[in-house]
Write an enzyme that holds these catalytic residues in place. Sequence first.
Site, PDB file in Angstrom:
ATOM      1  N   ASN A 254       0.866  -1.179   0.000  1.00 55.94           N
ATOM      2  CA  ASN A 254       0.000   0.000   0.000  1.00 55.94           C
ATOM      3  C   ASN A 254       0.900   1.225   0.000  1.00 55.94           C
ATOM      4  O   ASN A 254       1.514   1.553   1.013  1.00 55.94           O
ATOM      5  CB  ASN A 254      -0.894  -0.025   1.248  1.00 55.94           C
ATOM      6  CG  ASN A 254      -1.730   1.232   1.376  1.00 55.94           C
ATOM      7  OD1 ASN A 254      -1.777   2.064   0.468  1.00 55.94           O
ATOM      8  ND2 ASN A 254      -2.407   1.379   2.520  1.00 55.94           N
TER       9      ASN A 254
ATOM     10  N   HIS B  98      -9.450   1.375   5.042  1.00 56.52           N
ATOM     11  CA  HIS B  98      -8.170   1.543   5.742  1.00 56.52           C
ATOM     12  C   HIS B  98      -8.364   2.496   6.924  1.00 56.52           C
ATOM     13  O   HIS B  98      -9.148   3.444   6.844  1.00 56.52           O
ATOM     14  CB  HIS B  98      -7.114   2.099   4.785  1.00 56.52           C
ATOM     15  CG  HIS B  98      -5.732   2.007   5.336  1.00 56.52           C
ATOM     16  ND1 HIS B  98      -5.254   2.910   6.256  1.00 56.52           N
ATOM     17  CD2 HIS B  98      -4.743   1.108   5.135  1.00 56.52           C
ATOM     18  CE1 HIS B  98      -4.019   2.567   6.589  1.00 56.52           C
ATOM     19  NE2 HIS B  98      -3.683   1.470   5.915  1.00 56.52           N
TER      20      HIS B  98
ATOM     21  N   GLU C 249      -6.699   4.867   7.918  1.00 55.50           N
ATOM     22  CA  GLU C 249      -6.460   6.276   7.563  1.00 55.50           C
ATOM     23  C   GLU C 249      -7.675   6.875   6.868  1.00 55.50           C
ATOM     24  O   GLU C 249      -7.951   8.069   7.009  1.00 55.50           O
ATOM     25  CB  GLU C 249      -5.182   6.390   6.706  1.00 55.50           C
ATOM     26  CG  GLU C 249      -3.939   6.146   7.560  1.00 55.50           C
ATOM     27  CD  GLU C 249      -2.775   5.478   6.841  1.00 55.50           C
ATOM     28  OE1 GLU C 249      -2.766   5.442   5.599  1.00 55.50           O
ATOM     29  OE2 GLU C 249      -1.867   4.978   7.547  1.00 55.50           O
TER      30      GLU C 249
ATOM     31  N   GLU D 178      -5.128  -4.710  10.767  1.00 56.40           N
ATOM     32  CA  GLU D 178      -4.082  -3.699  10.912  1.00 56.40           C
ATOM     33  C   GLU D 178      -4.314  -2.933  12.211  1.00 56.40           C
ATOM     34  O   GLU D 178      -5.072  -1.954  12.233  1.00 56.40           O
ATOM     35  CB  GLU D 178      -4.127  -2.715   9.737  1.00 56.40           C
ATOM     36  CG  GLU D 178      -3.883  -3.338   8.383  1.00 56.40           C
ATOM     37  CD  GLU D 178      -3.348  -2.314   7.387  1.00 56.40           C
ATOM     38  OE1 GLU D 178      -2.246  -2.559   6.864  1.00 56.40           O
ATOM     39  OE2 GLU D 178      -3.988  -1.282   7.160  1.00 56.40           O
TER      40      GLU D 178
ATOM     41  N   GLY E 116       2.953   2.341  10.837  1.00 54.69           N
ATOM     42  CA  GLY E 116       3.927   3.420  10.690  1.00 54.69           C
ATOM     43  C   GLY E 116       4.668   3.769  11.964  1.00 54.69           C
ATOM     44  O   GLY E 116       5.328   4.804  12.038  1.00 54.69           O
TER      45      GLY E 116
ATOM     46  N   SER F  62       3.777  -2.048  10.337  1.00 49.60           N
ATOM     47  CA  SER F  62       5.230  -2.113  10.510  1.00 49.60           C
ATOM     48  C   SER F  62       5.849  -3.452  10.103  1.00 49.60           C
ATOM     49  O   SER F  62       6.769  -3.942  10.760  1.00 49.60           O
ATOM     50  CB  SER F  62       5.611  -1.755  11.949  1.00 49.60           C
ATOM     51  OG  SER F  62       5.219  -0.415  12.235  1.00 49.60           O
TER      52      SER F  62
HETATM   53  P1  13P Z   1       3.281   0.445   7.663  1.00 48.52           P
HETATM   54  O1  13P Z   1       3.785  -0.867   7.057  1.00 48.52           O
HETATM   55  O2  13P Z   1       4.021   1.630   7.144  1.00 48.52           O
HETATM   56  O3  13P Z   1       3.188   0.361   9.141  1.00 48.52           O
HETATM   57  O4  13P Z   1       1.768   0.633   7.117  1.00 48.52           O
HETATM   58  C1  13P Z   1       0.874  -0.403   7.233  1.00 48.52           C
HETATM   59  C2  13P Z   1      -0.365  -0.069   6.497  1.00 48.52           C
HETATM   60  O5  13P Z   1      -1.108   0.822   6.893  1.00 48.52           O
HETATM   61  C3  13P Z   1      -0.650  -0.810   5.267  1.00 48.52           C
HETATM   62  O6  13P Z   1      -1.939  -0.562   4.805  1.00 48.52           O
END
Ligand code: 13P
Length: 262
Positions: free
Chosen positions: A9, A95, A97, A167, A173, A213
């Site tokens: 992603n 997601h 976000e 997730e 992140g 992560s």
């Molecule tokens: P990271 O791998 O940067 O933690 O992000 C995970 C993510 O949100 C994938 O959709």
Amino acid sequence: MRKPLIAGNWKLNKGGKDALELSRRIKEGIGDILNVDVLICPPFTALAEVHEVTRDSPVKLGAQDCFYEMNGAYTGEISPLFLLDVGCEYVILGHSERRKYFAETGDIIGMKLRAAIGVGLYTILCVGEKSEERESGGAYDVVKTQLGGSLSDIPDDYIRKITIAYEPVWAIGTGKTCDPDVANEMHQFIREWTGKRFGYKIAEEMRILYGGSIKPENISSLIEKEHIDGGLVGGASLKAESFLEIIRTASEKNKLTTDKHG
Ligand code: 13P
């Protein structure tokens, strides 16, 4: 039985020429790895060009979101039909976000799932709790509510086009990966929920990805768990070398655990 899926992603990164370079390097780097499905999800603006790179290769193309209407007066939105036009097979929906910055609710995500699957796309539905929800012991309730909120009204046969990604928001992140046993337990819970709602046979076949992560150094301990069928990778998917290393490790593990993935 469940072939691993490693999905990148790219989020709000690599929208222009960088997307071509990265997708080319991934395509060249996966060589003859066929026991892992590989998916990349660039920003909308790069999809058409990246498709020129990935077409006729094992690398699959996906988008990071879409709207629930096909056409009309919805300024700024992207129809699932447009995603098909530019060669997408997949779309990520729900997601954290999107939930956080764009106020997406379970209802909205459910409408998007129906629209996307209705035109033939595969979907990756993201769920996961925040850190305070984990700390207060509410992680399972949150995930259950998210699953129910988006999947309750989905036609039964649509589940074949859904992959669920667990997730945990606190792991995205942050460099803090979820303990593989803790993640596996949540995956098992998600599989059980799906089994009750859609039938145990299909739940057994459904892939459940972990995200948060993921790095070349931790993918091995995650993917060896019974219910972890791959990863949704953010930061580490933005560099060809780290993404390819994650794919190679998943491929190696798959050879060693044929009882799990057949
Ligand atoms: P990271 O791998 O940067 O933690 O992000 C995970 C993510 O949100 C994938 O959709």
